[in-house]
Design a protein around this motif. Structure first.
Motif, short mmCIF file in Angstrom:
data_model
loop_
_atom_site.label_atom_id
_atom_site.label_comp_id
_atom_site.label_asym_id
_atom_site.label_seq_id
_atom_site.Cartn_x
_atom_site.Cartn_y
_atom_site.Cartn_z
N THR A 105 -0.30 4.08 -2.26
CA THR A 105 -1.64 4.48 -1.80
C THR A 105 -1.53 5.33 -0.54
N GLU A 106 -0.63 4.95 0.36
CA GLU A 106 -0.42 5.73 1.59
C GLU A 106 0.10 7.12 1.26
N ASN A 122 0.80 -1.22 0.00
CA ASN A 122 0.00 0.00 0.00
C ASN A 122 0.84 1.28 0.00
#
Length: 139
Positions: free
Chosen positions: A42-43, A39
């Motif tokens: 995305t983070e 992720n």
């Protein structure tokens, strides 16, 4: 120009993140992301959405001689990933002494070396952000 700026100290394992106030005066550690996390990007996208920076600074690792190496190539790939999720301007900042600066600041603050390991990356991002902010005042 008024607005927050965000900085990243990209590493193979962890990436430190720092953020400044809207006036560009105070740079503070924000968090440390796990670089290998599925992720990860995305983070970063979430951080950009949440804090709405006007510019991104990313540390560019150079050898002490000023020559780029393998680490710089990894940072270039990271820059490409960040560019794929935002249209914000991205500025590379010489980070040769950012970790050393971070270690010194933590030691001066009385943080033990053992306890500082989790803070080093975020504090290195602070050093990168401070360099970036300084370069803006010189523009």
């Amino acid at each position: 120009m008024r607005g927050r700026r965000i900085a990243f100290d990209y590493g193979d394992v962890r990436t430190g993140v720092a953020l400044c106030d809207p006036d560009g005066i105070l740079a503070s550690p924000l968090c440390v992301l796990e670089t290998k996390s599925k992720n990860f990007i995305t983070e970063i996208s979430s951080l950009l959405s949440e804090h709405e920076p006007i510019r991104i600074f990313i540390g560019k690792p150079l050898n002490m001689s000023g020559i780029t190496g393998e680490s710089a190539e990894k940072v270039e790939a990271f820059v490409g990933q960040v560019q794929s999720i935002t249209n914000l301007p991205i500025q590379l900042v010489d980070e040769r002494l950012s970790t050393v600066s971070a270690q010194r600041k933590l030691k001066e603050a009385g943080v033990s070396m053992r306890d500082s390991k989790s803070l080093i990356d975020a504090m290195a991002a602070v050093a990168i952000l401070e360099q970036g902010l300084l370069s803006e005042t010189l523009e």
